[in-house]
Write a protein that holds these residues in place. Structure first.
Motif, PDB file in Angstrom:
ATOM      1  N   ASN A 110       3.758   1.464   7.927  1.00 39.16           N
ATOM      2  CA  ASN A 110       5.038   2.156   7.961  1.00 39.16           C
ATOM      3  C   ASN A 110       5.461   2.399   9.407  1.00 39.16           C
ATOM      4  N   ASN A 111       6.572   1.800   9.796  1.00 38.35           N
ATOM      5  CA  ASN A 111       7.076   1.965  11.151  1.00 38.35           C
ATOM      6  C   ASN A 111       8.549   2.360  11.075  1.00 38.35           C
ATOM      7  N   PRO A 112       8.825   3.600  10.692  1.00 38.13           N
ATOM      8  CA  PRO A 112      10.214   4.014  10.475  1.00 38.13           C
ATOM      9  C   PRO A 112      11.078   3.959  11.718  1.00 38.13           C
TER      10      PRO A 112
ATOM     11  N   ALA B 276      11.887   1.858   6.139  1.00 41.23           N
ATOM     12  CA  ALA B 276      10.766   2.793   6.171  1.00 41.23           C
ATOM     13  C   ALA B 276      10.288   3.071   4.750  1.00 41.23           C
ATOM     14  N   ILE B 277       8.974   3.228   4.605  1.00 46.48           N
ATOM     15  CA  ILE B 277       8.397   3.501   3.289  1.00 46.48           C
ATOM     16  C   ILE B 277       8.409   5.011   3.066  1.00 46.48           C
ATOM     17  N   SER B 278       8.941   5.453   1.960  1.00 44.01           N
ATOM     18  CA  SER B 278       9.013   6.894   1.696  1.00 44.01           C
ATOM     19  C   SER B 278       7.612   7.463   1.502  1.00 44.01           C
ATOM     20  N   THR B 279       7.468   8.748   1.743  1.00 42.97           N
ATOM     21  CA  THR B 279       6.160   9.387   1.575  1.00 42.97           C
ATOM     22  C   THR B 279       5.704   9.311   0.116  1.00 42.97           C
ATOM     23  N   ASP B 280       6.649   9.379  -0.815  1.00 44.83           N
ATOM     24  CA  ASP B 280       6.284   9.265  -2.237  1.00 44.83           C
ATOM     25  C   ASP B 280       5.648   7.908  -2.532  1.00 44.83           C
ATOM     26  N   ILE B 281       6.250   6.841  -2.008  1.00 45.97           N
ATOM     27  CA  ILE B 281       5.713   5.500  -2.238  1.00 45.97           C
ATOM     28  C   ILE B 281       4.391   5.324  -1.487  1.00 45.97           C
TER      29      ILE B 281
ATOM     30  N   ALA C  95      -1.380   4.448  -1.709  1.00 47.91           N
ATOM     31  CA  ALA C  95      -2.724   4.844  -1.288  1.00 47.91           C
ATOM     32  C   ALA C  95      -3.697   4.890  -2.456  1.00 47.91           C
ATOM     33  N   ALA C  96      -3.161   5.028  -3.654  1.00 51.04           N
ATOM     34  CA  ALA C  96      -4.023   5.092  -4.842  1.00 51.04           C
ATOM     35  C   ALA C  96      -4.481   3.709  -5.299  1.00 51.04           C
ATOM     36  N   LEU C  97      -3.869   2.650  -4.794  1.00 50.10           N
ATOM     37  CA  LEU C  97      -4.280   1.299  -5.173  1.00 50.10           C
ATOM     38  C   LEU C  97      -5.668   1.000  -4.603  1.00 50.10           C
ATOM     39  N   PRO C  98      -6.574   0.440  -5.387  1.00 50.04           N
ATOM     40  CA  PRO C  98      -7.942   0.179  -4.921  1.00 50.04           C
ATOM     41  C   PRO C  98      -8.010  -0.716  -3.690  1.00 50.04           C
ATOM     42  N   GLU C  99      -7.042  -1.596  -3.534  1.00 56.00           N
ATOM     43  CA  GLU C  99      -7.064  -2.546  -2.414  1.00 56.00           C
ATOM     44  C   GLU C  99      -6.532  -1.947  -1.117  1.00 56.00           C
ATOM     45  N   VAL C 100      -5.967  -0.744  -1.194  1.00 61.61           N
ATOM     46  CA  VAL C 100      -5.438  -0.078   0.001  1.00 61.61           C
ATOM     47  C   VAL C 100      -6.521   0.828   0.578  1.00 61.61           C
ATOM     48  N   THR C 101      -7.002   0.469   1.758  1.00 58.40           N
ATOM     49  CA  THR C 101      -8.086   1.253   2.365  1.00 58.40           C
ATOM     50  C   THR C 101      -7.580   2.258   3.388  1.00 58.40           C
ATOM     51  N   ALA C 102      -6.338   2.087   3.856  1.00 59.21           N
ATOM     52  CA  ALA C 102      -5.761   3.025   4.818  1.00 59.21           C
ATOM     53  C   ALA C 102      -4.263   2.791   4.889  1.00 59.21           C
ATOM     54  N   LEU C 103      -3.569   3.756   5.476  1.00 63.06           N
ATOM     55  CA  LEU C 103      -2.157   3.623   5.780  1.00 63.06           C
ATOM     56  C   LEU C 103      -2.012   3.614   7.296  1.00 63.06           C
ATOM     57  N   LYS C 104      -1.161   2.731   7.812  1.00 65.25           N
ATOM     58  CA  LYS C 104      -0.869   2.760   9.247  1.00 65.25           C
ATOM     59  C   LYS C 104       0.515   3.365   9.428  1.00 65.25           C
ATOM     60  N   ILE C 105       0.581   4.442  10.207  1.00 66.86           N
ATOM     61  CA  ILE C 105       1.834   5.142  10.438  1.00 66.86           C
ATOM     62  C   ILE C 105       2.177   5.041  11.920  1.00 66.86           C
ATOM     63  N   SER C 106       3.189   4.242  12.241  1.00 65.93           N
ATOM     64  CA  SER C 106       3.609   4.063  13.635  1.00 65.93           C
ATOM     65  C   SER C 106       4.916   4.807  13.868  1.00 65.93           C
TER      66      SER C 106
END
Length: 322
Positions: free
Chosen positions: A156-158, A165-170, A175-186
């Motif tokens: 996410n690089n708003p 930009a990806i909303s915080t809700d999305i 983040a709940a998806l098993p394949e997502v190990t982290a979020l990058k917030i720039s």
């Protein structure tokens, strides 16, 4: 190392540059040997606490990803994979596409050349997608990642993406998806990180802007991806060591010492600026100016040089220059 076992906590990773050389025809081509050497040199460096970089980010924004052909990207990442395996760190790369089918295909391709985790940018479309369209785009990339045996990191690089930009809700749903190990917030607005952490304290969030490393840590980020750390790895790793321990005053000394050059990481021409600074650092200014991106003006060159020199002088006083 299995990609799905990756733990990003307390780690800082360098976003490394792609080095070019001139071919016989005068065109620029990737200098694989130099690019691998510089990446390895960064991964060798230890912070004062004895830790090293926790991963390798290749062919991202600073690696001129958007300027390379698909064939060039895959060849480059295959070369980076050799370095990542040698130093036993995960290889991370960026990806973006217009459609969910397109991003799924790219994820699968990256997996074939040794990428462990794909930083997935929002869809590169002219119109803003709805939240459900955004989620479906990432869901497709997650399905492809599962099939390919890799993981993804929604990126996410708003500040740069604007309406993409990806909303915080999305982000929380992703983040709940098993394949997502982290979020990058720039973003320099670390309140986004704090908002996410208040909703889910177990999230692994990586900060992506060097100017706010400490503030991101205070907001709950577990680590980061650094551009300046490719130039001054000892300083960046040591600062992260202090952040991990909650030693904010010590971390702030290093952050202040790097302020002049960290500023460049938050500018539209961050790749061109930091690549030239890297060239200065390695006594290869000409190499630092070889880019598929924007050609810097003399005024910009002089500004980057002055900022680099100031940061180096300050860091030398702290014994943090390699």
């Amino acid at each position: 190392m299995k990609a799905n076992s990756t733990d990003w906590r307390n780690k800082i990773m360098p976003a490394v540059f792609t080095w070019f050389k001139e071919s016989e025809s005068g065109a620029l081509e990737i200098d694989f040997d130099a690019t691998q050497k510089y990446a390895a040199d960064i991964l060798k460096v230890q912070g004062k606490g004895g830790t090293r970089m926790g991963g390798l980010v290749g062919s991202g924004t600073l690696g001129e990803n958007s300027y390379l052909s698909s064939e060039q990207r895959l060849s480059l990442l295959k070369a980076f994979s050799v370095v990542a395996k040698e130093y036993n760190v995960p290889l991370v790369s960026g990806a973006a596409a217009e459609t969910k089918e397109g991003i799924a295909q790219i994820v699968k391709e990256l997996a074939t050349v040794g990428v462990d985790t794909v930083m997935v940018m929002p869809p590169a479309t002219k119109e803003a997608p709805s939240d459900e369209e955004m989620y479906a785009y990432y869901e497709f990339s997650a399905i492809a990642a599962k099939e390919a045996g890799v993981t993804i990191m929604p990126y996410n690089n708003p500040d740069a993406a604007g309406y993409h930009a990806i909303s915080t809700d999305i982000l929380l749903r992703l983040a709940a998806l098993p394949e997502v190990t982290a979020l990058k917030i720039s973003t320099i607005d670390v309140s986004i990180i704090e908002t996410l952490m208040l909703e889910n304290k177990d999230l692994e969030i990586l900060a992506g802007v060097d100017t706010v490393t400490i503030h991101a840590g205070l907001a709950g980020a577990c680590g980061g991806i650094t551009g300046v750390g490719s130039i001054f790895p000892k300083a960046s790793v040591t600062m992260q060591e202090h952040v991990n321990k909650g030693e904010w005053a010590e971390a702030n000394k290093i952050s202040q010492a790097m302020n002049s050059i960290s500023y460049l990481d938050a500018q539209p021409l961050l790749m061109e600026y930091l690549k030239f600074a890297f060239g200065i650092h390695h006594n290869d200014e000409a190499g630092g100016l070889r880019t598929l991106g924007v050609k810097l003006t003399q005024e910009q060159i002089d500004d980057v040089r002055a900022r680099y020199i100031l940061a180096k002088e300050r860091l030398e006083l702290l014994d943090l220059v390699d």
